[in-house]
Design a protein around this motif. Structure first.
Motif, PDB file in Angstrom:
ATOM      1  N   UNK A  10       0.826  -1.206   0.000  1.00 31.30           N
ATOM      2  CA  UNK A  10       0.000   0.000   0.000  1.00 31.30           C
ATOM      3  C   UNK A  10       0.861   1.258   0.000  1.00 31.30           C
ATOM      4  N   UNK A  11       1.984   1.221   0.690  1.00 33.08           N
ATOM      5  CA  UNK A  11       2.875   2.386   0.696  1.00 33.08           C
ATOM      6  C   UNK A  11       3.540   2.575  -0.662  1.00 33.08           C
ATOM      7  N   UNK A  12       3.994   1.480  -1.270  1.00 41.54           N
ATOM      8  CA  UNK A  12       4.646   1.584  -2.579  1.00 41.54           C
ATOM      9  C   UNK A  12       3.692   2.129  -3.635  1.00 41.54           C
ATOM     10  N   UNK A  13       2.419   1.783  -3.533  1.00 41.97           N
ATOM     11  CA  UNK A  13       1.442   2.292  -4.491  1.00 41.97           C
ATOM     12  C   UNK A  13       1.292   3.806  -4.386  1.00 41.97           C
ATOM     13  N   UNK A  14       1.594   4.370  -3.213  1.00 38.07           N
ATOM     14  CA  UNK A  14       1.456   5.819  -3.026  1.00 38.07           C
ATOM     15  C   UNK A  14       2.658   6.593  -3.537  1.00 38.07           C
ATOM     16  N   UNK A  15       3.751   5.903  -3.870  1.00 38.07           N
ATOM     17  CA  UNK A  15       4.953   6.583  -4.348  1.00 38.07           C
ATOM     18  C   UNK A  15       4.815   6.954  -5.822  1.00 38.07           C
ATOM     19  N   UNK A  16       5.301   8.127  -6.229  1.00 40.08           N
ATOM     20  CA  UNK A  16       5.257   8.498  -7.661  1.00 40.08           C
ATOM     21  C   UNK A  16       6.202   7.616  -8.461  1.00 40.08           C
ATOM     22  N   UNK A  17       5.845   7.396  -9.721  1.00 41.57           N
ATOM     23  CA  UNK A  17       6.621   6.511 -10.596  1.00 41.57           C
ATOM     24  C   UNK A  17       7.657   7.260 -11.441  1.00 41.57           C
ATOM     25  N   UNK A  18       7.738   8.571 -11.324  1.00 40.95           N
ATOM     26  CA  UNK A  18       8.592   9.354 -12.227  1.00 40.95           C
ATOM     27  C   UNK A  18      10.056   8.946 -12.122  1.00 40.95           C
ATOM     28  N   UNK A  19      10.576   8.831 -10.906  1.00 42.20           N
ATOM     29  CA  UNK A  19      11.985   8.478 -10.729  1.00 42.20           C
ATOM     30  C   UNK A  19      12.270   7.068 -11.234  1.00 42.20           C
ATOM     31  N   UNK A  20      11.311   6.146 -11.025  1.00 36.82           N
ATOM     32  CA  UNK A  20      11.500   4.779 -11.500  1.00 36.82           C
ATOM     33  C   UNK A  20      11.542   4.726 -13.018  1.00 36.82           C
ATOM     34  N   UNK A  21      10.629   5.462 -13.662  1.00 35.65           N
ATOM     35  CA  UNK A  21      10.607   5.463 -15.125  1.00 35.65           C
ATOM     36  C   UNK A  21      11.883   6.080 -15.687  1.00 35.65           C
ATOM     37  N   UNK A  22      12.371   7.140 -15.038  1.00 33.47           N
ATOM     38  CA  UNK A  22      13.620   7.759 -15.491  1.00 33.47           C
ATOM     39  C   UNK A  22      14.788   6.799 -15.343  1.00 33.47           C
ATOM     40  N   UNK A  23      14.795   6.038 -14.253  1.00 33.86           N
ATOM     41  CA  UNK A  23      15.870   5.062 -14.044  1.00 33.86           C
ATOM     42  C   UNK A  23      15.795   3.943 -15.071  1.00 33.86           C
ATOM     43  N   UNK A  24      14.597   3.518 -15.432  1.00 33.02           N
ATOM     44  CA  UNK A  24      14.454   2.465 -16.452  1.00 33.02           C
ATOM     45  C   UNK A  24      14.955   2.962 -17.816  1.00 33.02           C
ATOM     46  N   UNK A  25      14.657   4.210 -18.129  1.00 39.18           N
ATOM     47  CA  UNK A  25      15.134   4.776 -19.393  1.00 39.18           C
ATOM     48  C   UNK A  25      16.658   4.806 -19.418  1.00 39.18           C
ATOM     49  N   UNK A  26      17.269   5.052 -18.266  1.00 37.09           N
ATOM     50  CA  UNK A  26      18.736   5.082 -18.180  1.00 37.09           C
ATOM     51  C   UNK A  26      19.350   3.689 -18.130  1.00 37.09           C
ATOM     52  N   UNK A  27      18.491   2.647 -18.146  1.00 40.65           N
ATOM     53  CA  UNK A  27      18.995   1.281 -18.183  1.00 40.65           C
ATOM     54  C   UNK A  27      19.159   0.620 -16.839  1.00 40.65           C
ATOM     55  N   UNK A  28      18.581   1.182 -15.787  1.00 38.78           N
ATOM     56  CA  UNK A  28      18.699   0.570 -14.465  1.00 38.78           C
ATOM     57  C   UNK A  28      17.862  -0.702 -14.398  1.00 38.78           C
ATOM     58  N   UNK A  29      18.366  -1.702 -13.705  1.00 36.66           N
ATOM     59  CA  UNK A  29      17.639  -2.954 -13.522  1.00 36.66           C
ATOM     60  C   UNK A  29      16.576  -2.787 -12.443  1.00 36.66           C
ATOM     61  N   UNK A  30      15.650  -3.750 -12.372  1.00 34.75           N
ATOM     62  CA  UNK A  30      14.598  -3.690 -11.362  1.00 34.75           C
ATOM     63  C   UNK A  30      15.194  -3.762  -9.958  1.00 34.75           C
ATOM     64  N   UNK A  31      16.255  -4.564  -9.800  1.00 31.13           N
ATOM     65  CA  UNK A  31      16.891  -4.662  -8.480  1.00 31.13           C
ATOM     66  C   UNK A  31      17.477  -3.315  -8.061  1.00 31.13           C
ATOM     67  N   UNK A  32      18.130  -2.630  -8.988  1.00 27.98           N
ATOM     68  CA  UNK A  32      18.728  -1.338  -8.661  1.00 27.98           C
ATOM     69  C   UNK A  32      17.650  -0.313  -8.347  1.00 27.98           C
ATOM     70  N   UNK A  33      16.535  -0.335  -9.078  1.00 26.35           N
ATOM     71  CA  UNK A  33      15.429   0.579  -8.804  1.00 26.35           C
ATOM     72  C   UNK A  33      14.854   0.310  -7.416  1.00 26.35           C
ATOM     73  N   UNK A  34      14.675  -0.975  -7.115  1.00 28.44           N
ATOM     74  CA  UNK A  34      14.141  -1.356  -5.810  1.00 28.44           C
ATOM     75  C   UNK A  34      15.092  -0.937  -4.687  1.00 28.44           C
ATOM     76  N   UNK A  35      16.379  -1.190  -4.846  1.00 26.16           N
ATOM     77  CA  UNK A  35      17.342  -1.004  -3.756  1.00 26.16           C
ATOM     78  C   UNK A  35      17.759   0.458  -3.572  1.00 26.16           C
ATOM     79  N   UNK A  36      17.926   1.200  -4.681  1.00 23.41           N
ATOM     80  CA  UNK A  36      18.488   2.543  -4.590  1.00 23.41           C
ATOM     81  C   UNK A  36      17.448   3.656  -4.699  1.00 23.41           C
ATOM     82  N   UNK A  37      16.250   3.325  -5.170  1.00 26.51           N
ATOM     83  CA  UNK A  37      15.233   4.371  -5.336  1.00 26.51           C
ATOM     84  C   UNK A  37      14.038   4.147  -4.423  1.00 26.51           C
ATOM     85  N   UNK A  38      13.438   2.941  -4.501  1.00 25.39           N
ATOM     86  CA  UNK A  38      12.199   2.696  -3.767  1.00 25.39           C
ATOM     87  C   UNK A  38      12.445   2.574  -2.262  1.00 25.39           C
TER      88      UNK A  38
END
Length: 291
Positions: A175-203
């Motif tokens: 429920x908390x993760x659903x409240x977080x904006x997705x902008x930073x995650x999408x930017x990280x994916x565009x830069x080639x970040x893996x799901x693990x890196x997004x989870x560990x360093x952003x979320x």
């Protein structure tokens, strides 16, 4: 000549009768809040005061809240009546390990359910909700039987592994993760970040208030848990503090003084944990589920 016009509401407030009524209302609310706080804290106050009373003073009739005599004997004797230091250490290992491991697995499962699209995601989430509503006692006997066959009874692994993840923790963090904006995650994916890196360093950094809040829930629940450690341990080498304190409650005699002293000492880590994360705890409760 300039004339000052007051609104009707301001005029009503300036009326001495209205000011007196507002003051009386504030006093009544304050008194009611203090009375409610005292009623809630009364068991804790009695526990702390009883830990400094001789045994005959605790069981005297009529009972009194304030001790007739103060003593530190209960705090001295409890270290010798039971292996208190060892039980304390075991409880820290058990509750601390479960809290850290469960936060790790709960957050990974919650991230997958909140951010990743995969077949059967809703089925998994509904299954977790069913497990959340299922009483722990239903699975207690088959779980113990399985751990006994694996030789994990009377071990820290047997205590910790079944608590390595928690349905409430997954639901809470999702429920908390659903409240977080997705902008930073999408930017990280565009830069080639893996799901693990997004989870560990952003979320996870963004979820710090929720993680600390859930960590307090996990730590408090496992620190105070009596049933599971009592079933999984048959000696003091891996027993926890609640199981040790239960020895003071006999069939015919209860040693209230040492029991209350042990309860006060066992309460200190939870209070300290809460004081350290108080701000994040309030923020995590206030923002979880807001989308």
């Amino acid at each position: 000549m300039t004339m000052t016009r007051h609104s009707p509401a301001a005029a009503r407030y300036e009326d001495p009768r209205n000011r007196a009524l507002a003051t009386a209302w504030r006093i009544a609310v304050t008194v009611a809040a203090v009375a409610m706080a005292f009623a809630v804290l009364l068991p804790i106050i009695w526990m702390v005061l009883a830990s400094f009373r001789p045994e005959n003073d605790i069981v005297t009739s009529p009972p009194t809240l304030w001790p007739r005599a103060f003593t530190l004997a209960n705090y001295r004797e409890i270290w010798h009546a039971i292996p208190f230091a060892g039980l304390y250490r075991n409880t820290i290992v058990f509750a601390g390990s479960v809290t850290i491991i469960s936060l790790f697995f709960d957050s990974m499962a919650a991230y997958a359910l909140a951010r990743l699209e995969f077949k059967g995601r809703n089925v998994v989430f509904v299954t977790i909700l069913i497990m959340l509503m299922m009483p722990f006692q239903i699975t207690l006997i088959p779980l113990y039987d399985q751990l006994n066959h694996l030789g994990l009874v009377n071990t820290f692994a047997g205590l910790i592994v079944p608590r390595a993840t928690n349905a409430f923790g997954i639901f809470f963090l999702r429920q908390f993760f659903l409240s977080l904006p997705r902008d930073m995650e999408e930017a990280a994916r565009i830069d080639g970040a893996s799901e693990w890196r997004i989870y560990w360093q952003i979320v996870l950094p963004l979820a710090r208030p929720a993680l600390l809040t859930l960590g307090l829930f996990h730590f408090q629940y496992n620190w105070n848990d009596l049933l599971w450690p009592l079933i999984m341990t048959s000696n003091n080498s891996h027993a926890t503090l609640p199981a040790g304190l239960s020895l003071f409650m006999g069939q015919h005699v209860t040693q209230y003084g040492m029991l209350m002293a042990g309860a006060v000492l066992s309460l200190l880590p939870v209070i300290l944990f809460f004081l350290l994360i108080q701000r994040s705890f309030v923020q995590g409760i206030a923002t979880t589920g807001i989308k």
